[in-house]
Design an enzyme around this catalytic site. Structure first.
Site, PDB file in Angstrom:
ATOM      1  N   LYS A 104      22.427  79.294 111.157  1.00 37.97           N
ATOM      2  CA  LYS A 104      22.346  77.837 111.020  1.00 37.97           C
ATOM      3  C   LYS A 104      23.703  77.209 110.695  1.00 37.97           C
ATOM      4  O   LYS A 104      23.982  76.084 111.084  1.00 37.97           O
ATOM      5  CB  LYS A 104      21.313  77.473 109.965  1.00 37.97           C
ATOM      6  CG  LYS A 104      19.902  77.860 110.404  1.00 37.97           C
ATOM      7  CD  LYS A 104      18.903  76.791 110.113  1.00 37.97           C
ATOM      8  CE  LYS A 104      17.600  77.047 110.849  1.00 37.97           C
ATOM      9  NZ  LYS A 104      16.935  78.312 110.446  1.00 37.97           N
ATOM     10  N   GLU A 126      16.587  67.718 107.497  1.00 41.32           N
ATOM     11  CA  GLU A 126      15.240  68.149 107.142  1.00 41.32           C
ATOM     12  C   GLU A 126      15.302  69.649 106.934  1.00 41.32           C
ATOM     13  O   GLU A 126      16.165  70.309 107.490  1.00 41.32           O
ATOM     14  CB  GLU A 126      14.259  67.822 108.263  1.00 41.32           C
ATOM     15  CG  GLU A 126      14.302  68.784 109.469  1.00 41.32           C
ATOM     16  CD  GLU A 126      15.598  68.736 110.270  1.00 41.32           C
ATOM     17  OE1 GLU A 126      16.221  67.669 110.305  1.00 41.32           O
ATOM     18  OE2 GLU A 126      15.981  69.791 110.841  1.00 41.32           O
ATOM     19  N   SER A 387      19.072  86.978 113.690  1.00 43.05           N
ATOM     20  CA  SER A 387      19.448  85.613 113.310  1.00 43.05           C
ATOM     21  C   SER A 387      19.760  85.436 111.831  1.00 43.05           C
ATOM     22  O   SER A 387      20.488  84.520 111.461  1.00 43.05           O
ATOM     23  CB  SER A 387      18.336  84.639 113.722  1.00 43.05           C
ATOM     24  OG  SER A 387      17.094  85.035 113.161  1.00 43.05           O
TER      25      SER A 387
HETATM   26  C1  LIG Z   1      15.728  78.733 111.001  1.00 44.96           C
HETATM   27  C2  LIG Z   1      15.763  80.146 111.396  1.00 44.96           C
HETATM   28  C3  LIG Z   1      15.251  80.596 112.635  1.00 44.96           C
HETATM   29  C4  LIG Z   1      14.555  79.695 113.621  1.00 44.96           C
HETATM   30  O1  LIG Z   1      15.322  78.665 114.139  1.00 44.96           O
HETATM   31  P1  LIG Z   1      15.842  78.632 115.634  1.00 44.96           P
HETATM   32  O2  LIG Z   1      16.310  77.236 115.811  1.00 44.96           O
HETATM   33  O3  LIG Z   1      14.691  78.977 116.526  1.00 44.96           O
HETATM   34  O4  LIG Z   1      16.935  79.623 115.762  1.00 44.96           O
HETATM   35  C5  LIG Z   1      15.378  81.928 112.953  1.00 44.96           C
HETATM   36  N1  LIG Z   1      15.941  82.809 112.101  1.00 44.96           N
HETATM   37  C6  LIG Z   1      16.446  82.418 110.918  1.00 44.96           C
HETATM   38  C7  LIG Z   1      17.052  83.457 110.029  1.00 44.96           C
HETATM   39  C8  LIG Z   1      16.373  81.090 110.510  1.00 44.96           C
HETATM   40  O5  LIG Z   1      16.854  80.719 109.320  1.00 44.96           O
END
Ligand SMILES: *Cc1c(COP(=O)(O)O)cnc(C)c1O
Length: 401
Positions: A104, A126, A387
């Site tokens: 993020k 948000e 992610s």
């Molecule tokens: C917020 C988040 C997501 C989902 O958000 P995307 O916009 O689909 O990438 C996925 N993995 C993590 C670790 C997150 O914090």
């Protein structure tokens, strides 16, 4: 090689993830469905972003922040023990190793620099689980901006640690008491608040959702994941390009950023959604939060509440570009249950010493399942974006294991 998924080839031209068409359209999705004052604000963001993105000075400043503050480039990690067990060659793009622990921050720093360029002093955001809120609060502190984060009252109770982190970083956290008191309502409230604050505030959306230009702009800020991975694969992999590129999908920003680096290659793109938040796999056409896309709806067309053990996947819709990639057959969208995700998280921890975020564990759960049932042919090379890291999920896991 057995081919179980109905990929359409060759790659259609408008699936290469360039600019959207006029008025922010990805096929029949996207657009700018907002009150007049926000349409004007979006126009300003669009113009500022186009200018900034074409300006080597802006790009250089962002690249430097990503290097010295976030720790980019993140590594590409071959996971040998798990690969051997699965019969595929799996590589992880390690967004879990960024400062604040998820992808993020890539997007937030881009938007924060843009806000400064536009003369705005405050970021509005948000947040659901608090990850985007923490990233926004971090960027604001780093760059001397104010941050106001809208968060559903229920999420505030469930995510006390992230609420404290945001306040520690100097952000104001505003509880949202309407509706289901979760992310969908926090987003509506943040947009309402922006209507009266467009002069001094920038609305920093956390995924590839919302009115044009956000889906496109956020994807471009997250493209660094895919671009880095493309170069790393070229250096690491015998074939140069992986056979499969896999990422989890909430709104879809880490997946879009990853896919963007491989959209012009023959790599097969797979987005993995939560069973209870499968906007791309099971949503229907609708309009929410300024954009036309696929959303979970009841028979009356009311947007329904999503349910996932991973708070970041707990969104009833998906970004418009993913809806379009699905229609084109360029990307496939599949779903994974809570139990499968938890199992995958434990397996990665025990075979590779990496505790993933539960969101990321969804992507891995699909890889594990698909390697087992032949959807992923033996010997395939697979790039998967990890992610985020699992620290935020340990209390959830502790109750289950
Ligand atoms: C917020 C988040 C997501 C989902 O958000 P995307 O916009 O689909 O990438 C996925 N993995 C993590 C670790 C997150 O914090």
């Amino acid at each position: 090689m057995r081919e179980a998924l109905p990929w359409r080839e060759p790659v259609p031209l408008d699936a290469t993830m360039g600019e959207p068409r006029a008025r922010g359209r990805f096929g029949e999705y996207g657009g700018r469905y907002a009150p007049e004052s926000l349409v004007e604000a979006c126009r300003e963001v669009d113009e500022a972003f186009r200018e900034a993105w074409a300006d080597p000075g802006f790009r250089g400043a962002l690249a430097r922040l990503l290097a010295v503050h976030v720790g980019r480039p993140t590594p590409l990690t071959p996971v040998h023990r798990l690969s051997e067990a699965l019969g595929v060659q799996l590589y992880l793009k390690r967004e879990d190793l960024t400062h604040t622990g998820s992808h993020k921050i890539n997007n937030v720093l881009g938007q924060a620099l843009l806000a400064i360029r536009m003369g705005r002093r405050r970021l509005i955001a948000e947040t659901g689980a608090g990850q985007h809120g923490v990233a926004t609060a971090t960027a604001a502190a780093l760059l001397g901006l104010e941050a106001t984060v809208f968060m559903g009252e229920r999420d505030i109770e469930r995510q006390a640690l992230n609420v404290f982190r945001m306040r520690m970083l100097g952000a104001e956290v505003v509880p949202v008491t309407t509706g289901s008191r979760t992310l969908k309502d926090a987003t509506s409230e943040a947009m309402r608040h922006w209507v009266g604050a467009t002069g001094d505030s920038h609305y920093c959306i956390g995924s590839v959702v919302g009115p044009d230009p956000y889906p496109w702009m956020v994807r471009e800020f997250q493209r660094i994941i895919g671009d880095e991975a493309r170069g790393q694969c070229a250096a690491e992999l015998r074939t140069g390009v992986p056979d499969y590129v896999v990422a989890c999908v909430g709104g879809g920003s880490n997946a879009a950023g990853t896919f963007a680096g491989f959209a012009d290659t023959p790599a097969r793109l797979v987005g993995v959604e939560a069973e209870g938040g499968a906007g791309a796999a099971r949503g229907r056409l609708g309009v929410l939060h300024g954009c036309r896309s696929l959303f979970l709806q009841d028979d009356d067309g009311q947007i329904t509440q999503a349910h996932s053990i991973a708070a970041g996947l707990d969104y009833p819709g998906v970004g418009p570009e993913h809806a379009h990639l699905r229609d084109l057959g360029r990307a496939r969208y599949v779903t994974v249950t809570d139990d499968e995700a938890v199992g995958a998280a434990v397996r990665l921890a025990r075979t590779e010493g990496i505790v993933p975020a539960l969101e990321s564990a969804h992507a891995l759960a699909w890889v594990i399942r698909a390697a087992g049932d032949g959807d992923l042919p033996a010997g395939s090379t697979v790039l998967m974006t990890l992610s985020g890291r699992g620290d935020k999920d340990v209390s959830t896991l502790k109750e289950l294991l």
